[in-house]
Motif scaffolding. Sequence first.
Motif, PDB file in Angstrom:
ATOM      1  N   LEU A 412      38.199  45.518  46.292  1.00 54.63           N
ATOM      2  CA  LEU A 412      38.827  44.661  45.322  1.00 54.63           C
ATOM      3  C   LEU A 412      39.853  45.384  44.350  1.00 54.63           C
ATOM      4  CD1 LEU A 412      35.295  43.110  44.392  1.00 54.63           C
ATOM      5  CD2 LEU A 412      36.836  42.228  46.204  1.00 54.63           C
ATOM      6  N   SER A 413      39.764  46.231  43.926  1.00 53.34           N
ATOM      7  CA  SER A 413      40.776  46.920  42.809  1.00 53.34           C
ATOM      8  C   SER A 413      42.196  46.812  43.280  1.00 53.34           C
ATOM      9  CB  SER A 413      40.387  48.338  42.442  1.00 53.34           C
ATOM     10  OG  SER A 413      40.327  49.149  43.528  1.00 53.34           O
ATOM     11  N   LEU A 415      43.435  44.340  44.943  1.00 51.14           N
ATOM     12  CA  LEU A 415      43.845  42.930  45.193  1.00 51.14           C
ATOM     13  C   LEU A 415      45.106  42.527  44.402  1.00 51.14           C
ATOM     14  CD1 LEU A 415      40.575  40.951  45.615  1.00 51.14           C
ATOM     15  CD2 LEU A 415      42.198  41.280  47.335  1.00 51.14           C
ATOM     16  N   PHE A 416      45.511  43.339  43.128  1.00 49.54           N
ATOM     17  CA  PHE A 416      46.638  43.105  42.559  1.00 49.54           C
ATOM     18  C   PHE A 416      47.814  42.869  43.371  1.00 49.54           C
ATOM     19  CE2 PHE A 416      46.122  47.653  42.341  1.00 49.54           C
ATOM     20  CZ  PHE A 416      47.417  48.119  42.738  1.00 49.54           C
ATOM     21  N   LYS A 418      48.129  40.686  45.624  1.00 47.03           N
ATOM     22  CA  LYS A 418      48.248  39.398  45.878  1.00 47.03           C
ATOM     23  C   LYS A 418      48.885  38.539  44.921  1.00 47.03           C
ATOM     24  CE  LYS A 418      45.510  39.588  49.743  1.00 47.03           C
ATOM     25  NZ  LYS A 418      45.665  39.174  51.044  1.00 47.03           N
ATOM     26  N   SER A 419      49.402  39.249  43.752  1.00 45.44           N
ATOM     27  CA  SER A 419      49.873  38.451  42.571  1.00 45.44           C
ATOM     28  C   SER A 419      50.889  37.632  43.127  1.00 45.44           C
ATOM     29  CB  SER A 419      50.208  39.389  41.501  1.00 45.44           C
ATOM     30  OG  SER A 419      50.971  38.568  40.556  1.00 45.44           O
ATOM     31  N   PRO A 420      50.920  36.394  42.641  1.00 44.94           N
ATOM     32  CA  PRO A 420      52.158  35.701  42.932  1.00 44.94           C
ATOM     33  C   PRO A 420      53.489  36.089  42.683  1.00 44.94           C
ATOM     34  CG  PRO A 420      50.826  34.545  41.152  1.00 44.94           C
ATOM     35  CD  PRO A 420      50.110  35.695  41.625  1.00 44.94           C
ATOM     36  N   ASP A 421      53.467  36.928  41.734  1.00 41.88           N
ATOM     37  CA  ASP A 421      54.656  37.614  41.167  1.00 41.88           C
ATOM     38  C   ASP A 421      54.873  39.073  41.757  1.00 41.88           C
ATOM     39  OD1 ASP A 421      55.111  35.509  39.504  1.00 41.88           O
ATOM     40  OD2 ASP A 421      53.868  36.460  37.839  1.00 41.88           O
ATOM     41  N   ASP A 430      52.602  46.168  37.693  1.00 39.96           N
ATOM     42  CA  ASP A 430      51.962  46.384  38.687  1.00 39.96           C
ATOM     43  C   ASP A 430      52.566  46.873  39.859  1.00 39.96           C
ATOM     44  OD1 ASP A 430      49.532  46.565  37.245  1.00 39.96           O
ATOM     45  OD2 ASP A 430      49.278  44.198  37.716  1.00 39.96           O
ATOM     46  N   ALA A 454      48.707  50.080  33.698  1.00 40.22           N
ATOM     47  CA  ALA A 454      47.465  50.445  34.067  1.00 40.22           C
ATOM     48  C   ALA A 454      47.964  51.501  35.057  1.00 40.22           C
ATOM     49  CB  ALA A 454      46.526  49.504  34.794  1.00 40.22           C
ATOM     50  N   HIS A 456      46.965  52.483  37.774  1.00 41.20           N
ATOM     51  CA  HIS A 456      46.422  52.644  39.246  1.00 41.20           C
ATOM     52  C   HIS A 456      47.115  52.851  40.301  1.00 41.20           C
ATOM     53  CE1 HIS A 456      49.115  49.353  40.151  1.00 41.20           C
ATOM     54  NE2 HIS A 456      48.696  48.676  39.055  1.00 41.20           N
ATOM     55  N   VAL A 611      55.530  39.333  30.276  1.00 37.36           N
ATOM     56  CA  VAL A 611      54.187  38.577  30.465  1.00 37.36           C
ATOM     57  C   VAL A 611      53.364  38.140  29.536  1.00 37.36           C
ATOM     58  CG1 VAL A 611      54.187  39.625  32.888  1.00 37.36           C
ATOM     59  CG2 VAL A 611      52.839  40.583  31.248  1.00 37.36           C
ATOM     60  N   GLY A 612      52.623  37.130  29.799  1.00 38.12           N
ATOM     61  CA  GLY A 612      51.850  36.696  28.756  1.00 38.12           C
ATOM     62  C   GLY A 612      52.444  35.440  28.147  1.00 38.12           C
TER      63      GLY A 612
END
Lengths: 634, 101
Positions: A412-413, A415-416, A418-421, A430, A454, A456, A611-612
């Motif tokens: 799961l970690s 999966l980032f 898959k971000s639309p961006d 990321d 992060a 990661h 972002v945000g």
Amino acid sequence: MRELVARYLSQSISRRTFLKGLAAAGLTPAAARSVLESVVPSAQAQDVEGIRVVEGTGGECFAEQLAASGVRYIFGNSASEDAHFYEALVDRPQLKYILTPHEGPGAAMAAGYVKASGEPAIVMQAAVVGLANAIGQMFNAYKEQTPLVFYSYRTDQTGRAGRDGFEEVANQEGIVAPLTKYSWLARNASMIPETVRRAFKAAWTPPYGPTYASWHSDLNDQRTRAEVIVQQKVDPRMRVRPNPAEVERAARLLVDARMPLMIVGDEVTRAKATAKAVKLATLLGMPVTQARSVHANFSQSHPLWVGGLPVGRISSLDFPKNPDVVINVGNKLQHNSPNPMIGHGVKFIDMRIDSWSMGNVIPVDVPLVADVAFGLDDLIAAIEQLVTDDLRKRYAARAEDVRAFGEKRRRLSGLFVKSPDWDASPMIADRVTWEVAQFADRDAIIVHEAGSVAAHSFGFNPDGGRELFFYMGAHLGSGTGTAAGVKLARPSRQVICLTGDGSFIFGPTALWNMARLELPVITVVYNNHAYSGPHSRVIEKVPNGRMVETGHFVHDYLGKPDMNMAWIAKGFGVEGEVAHSPAELKAALARARRATMDGKPYLIDAQVARVGVAWAESPWVPAVRERGEPERRM
Amino acid sequence: MKAALAMAGAVLLSCAALAQQPAKAPGKAGAAGFPDGPGKDVLTSKCFQCHGPSMWTAQRQDRRAWEATLYRMVGRGALWNEDEIGAMASYLGTVYGRKAK
């Protein structure tokens, strides 16, 4: 002649004056030398291993003690009142001086070197004015428990101190007292070596931390005679074994635990005990996590690793949900919430050399004050005495549960992606991190000072894999300097510095050191032209306020004009480029690798999206001119 | 200023491999006032261990932007599957979307 000898023994006269006096008294040169040789042993501790007397200027004695304290590198910014020290360096090539253009990044570089090498170093500033620039990194060293020695003279000389003179402040050494383990003003030139010695001793006696030595500047110029003593003669070598009775209690708690949890911290890495931490976890099938730290102190690919503490409380872990016994091995447990990291219903074993902070916030059931390498050895041995075959089966089943969670977490970690961006330009942070992680050597060292990023995808593993140097102290402007120091200490390892644009701009001068010393570091700046962290935080605190309504944020936008970090790097002699897209970033990283293989540092200004919420396409910039005020064109 | 920046940065790193500063974590009780709808349960069970309500009430963005935000949190350690992310993005896009402002 008796008076002459007495004056020499009391250091009232020099060796040369003593010999002249003997000649005046009628002794031949040979007889005078014989008298001198007979006097010397009673006056000095010469010929005692590790101890010798040095005659010379205060600056020379300073240099001699640094060498005896094991120093190889001196980091400093130009300071005219250290003239005699610089003079002493000319004939002492074993002491290598690294000129840093700003005291902050200079201290960060020194701290990076100390952390990565485990060797002593000193960082020097020009008086209180230079010290003030270095205090931010002294704060970091204090929070991160880095054994770095700071020195700066007092510009006020002994003959005029106390008159509020040039560069004078009262109690200069007192300014840094809250940030140091030892802060002292040498009162005369002969005390310089002892003051320096004690600074190194205090810094390097666990728990580690920064120290500060100072003296009036004219003491550097005065001739004196003083003992110089090697570090081994003053180091208490405080490698403490834990109380055996407490070890037994801890072992029993862990053996009987339904679901134990281990938190690891930087003392594990400092004690070179990461493999022992793995051994303890494996023995018990115990999940492992980590609270805020400088290093990644446990392999992130190990089946028992369950990820970091999300918000600094074990209750926020996805797994295990209800540990009944928690053992902390060498983590400072920095508390940032009214809620304790570990709730009262959990049995808590705290193994650390830093006894000062034990029990302050979290009640401790079993304190194990120890060098964690010894502590882990003793605890493992005690547990092995208690473990039965039935228990081993239970632990194996528990390890299987942890492993199953670990597999889910790894799945799961990631999966980032898959971000639309994911493929956007400017890039999401990321994506930049992921590309750097794909690029980095298997044993790369990552220096991380990118606050909103992060780290990661790196899969840190302190036992032979990638290592992390995180800016735990949080005074910004440390990343570039730290990376330079780390590369100086570990020349055979790839060093990559991840930094935000806001962080980077606090301390870019270390790039010049990278260029001058040929320290081939790759610096990646996440450049979103903004302080994005504070942007989001103020909105969270004032969610429906005027700032959001009007888009008037005074504190967060760094554009107009945009800073070009590659141009800044070129100004310091470091090649660099701007990357706008994932494809450009990949190409830039390839060029960075080629540069570093030629011994050259390289910088990539990675354009990152803001972002945000409430970010305008072209953010508002506060005006400073009053309405109707004429333009300032000359 | 430097400390403030660092604190803020640390918050955003909070769910990464290294634990960072805590946001206000209200627990499920903090979900009071959140409109009912598909995806709310996932949100309250998965996010409120780290974040306070203003994390959502402060933000007004469309579904796609919420989806990007949620995937960004995955990079910080949040463990959700794609279905859960989709459900939360749809809920937030409906309840805290641009039109809801």
